[in-house]
Design an enzyme around this catalytic site. Structure first.
Site, PDB file in Angstrom:
ATOM      1  N   THR A  34       0.875  -1.259   0.178  1.00  0.00           N
ATOM      2  CA  THR A  34       0.134  -0.056  -0.095  1.00  0.00           C
ATOM      3  C   THR A  34       0.869   1.314  -0.050  1.00  0.00           C
ATOM      4  O   THR A  34       2.114   1.218   0.245  1.00  0.00           O
ATOM      5  CB  THR A  34      -1.218  -0.104   1.200  1.00  0.00           C
ATOM      6  OG1 THR A  34      -0.079  -0.348   2.424  1.00  0.00           O
ATOM      7  CG2 THR A  34      -2.125  -1.253   0.892  1.00  0.00           C
ATOM      8  N   GLY A  35       0.332   2.427  -0.206  1.00  0.00           N
ATOM      9  CA  GLY A  35       1.187   3.598  -0.746  1.00  0.00           C
ATOM     10  C   GLY A  35       2.236   3.984   0.084  1.00  0.00           C
ATOM     11  O   GLY A  35       3.408   3.957  -0.301  1.00  0.00           O
ATOM     12  N   SER A  54      -3.060   3.932  -0.669  1.00  0.00           N
ATOM     13  CA  SER A  54      -3.118   3.888   0.762  1.00  0.00           C
ATOM     14  C   SER A  54      -4.135   3.050   1.309  1.00  0.00           C
ATOM     15  O   SER A  54      -5.311   3.066   0.340  1.00  0.00           O
ATOM     16  CB  SER A  54      -3.144   5.435   1.341  1.00  0.00           C
ATOM     17  OG  SER A  54      -3.051   5.068   2.855  1.00  0.00           O
ATOM     18  N   GLY A  55      -4.171   2.162   2.177  1.00  0.00           N
ATOM     19  CA  GLY A  55      -5.064   1.311   2.851  1.00  0.00           C
ATOM     20  C   GLY A  55      -6.600   1.956   2.754  1.00  0.00           C
ATOM     21  O   GLY A  55      -7.576   1.432   2.030  1.00  0.00           O
ATOM     22  N   ASP A  60      -6.038  -1.772   0.128  1.00  0.00           N
ATOM     23  CA  ASP A  60      -6.237  -3.067   0.771  1.00  0.00           C
ATOM     24  C   ASP A  60      -7.103  -4.142  -0.296  1.00  0.00           C
ATOM     25  O   ASP A  60      -6.784  -5.001  -0.678  1.00  0.00           O
ATOM     26  CB  ASP A  60      -7.017  -3.154   1.953  1.00  0.00           C
ATOM     27  CG  ASP A  60      -6.109  -2.502   3.164  1.00  0.00           C
ATOM     28  OD1 ASP A  60      -4.983  -2.625   2.771  1.00  0.00           O
ATOM     29  OD2 ASP A  60      -6.822  -1.759   3.873  1.00  0.00           O
ATOM     30  N   HIS A  87     -11.326   1.747   7.669  1.00  0.00           N
ATOM     31  CA  HIS A  87     -11.530   0.670   6.606  1.00  0.00           C
ATOM     32  C   HIS A  87     -11.427  -0.594   6.871  1.00  0.00           C
ATOM     33  O   HIS A  87     -11.231  -1.695   6.130  1.00  0.00           O
ATOM     34  CB  HIS A  87     -10.645   0.904   5.385  1.00  0.00           C
ATOM     35  CG  HIS A  87      -9.085   0.821   5.847  1.00  0.00           C
ATOM     36  ND1 HIS A  87      -8.465   1.735   6.774  1.00  0.00           N
ATOM     37  CD2 HIS A  87      -8.175  -0.084   5.235  1.00  0.00           C
ATOM     38  CE1 HIS A  87      -7.252   1.032   6.862  1.00  0.00           C
ATOM     39  NE2 HIS A  87      -7.197   0.317   6.431  1.00  0.00           N
TER      40      HIS A  87
END
EC number: 4.2.3.3
Length: 144
Positions: A34-35, A54-55, A60, A87
């Site tokens: 992720t990012g 990003s998650g 994800d 999330h």
């Protein structure tokens, strides 16, 4: 092998330390993250990392999509179990997909070290069979 590296904010330093310690092993594989986690790993180790969002912004889910297509072999996800994540449903779905597709998943450094040592010894070579590939890497004629 394709390896996903994910870490919640409170676990990013631990992930960077882990990736740095095992950089010689990880260098032999295709890394995804992720990012921010991917950026931090790249900066610390110099290893190439395919970076997703990003998650909380879908990263994800992007990794989950690779798992669902049987394109991911190992997931190392340093979760922060003490902090609520906005999330959380995405995280649960990712972990569920690992179970559905028999993708080894580590959610803490202890399990991650066991899996990385197994990877180093070749104990995860069965993943190429699950992906429908022969030893040489070409696709099996029986693959869907």
């Amino acid at each position: 092998m394709k390896i996903a590296l994910i870490a919640h904010d409170q676990k990013k330093e631990e992930m960077v330390a882990f990736a740095t310690a095992y950089a010689p092993v990880l260098a032999n594989h295709e890394l995804y993250a992720t990012g921010t986690t991917g950026l931090r790993i790249q900066e610390a180790t110099g290893l190439p990392v395919h970076r997703f969002q990003s998650g909380p912004y879908g990263g994800d889910q992007e990794i989950g999509a690779m798992i669902a297509r049987n394109e991911m072999d190992l997931v190392i996800f340093f979760r922060d179990p003490l902090t609520a994540q906005p999330h959380e449903p995405d995280i649960s779905a990712l972990m569920r997909l690992c179970d559905v597709y028999a993708v080894p998943l580590a959610t803490n450094i202890g399990t991650a070290e066991l899996l990385i040592r197994a990877l180093e010894r070749g104990d995860l070579a069965w993943r190429s069979i699950v992906r429908g590939q022969t030893k040489g890497g070409e696709e099996s004629k029986t693959e869907r």
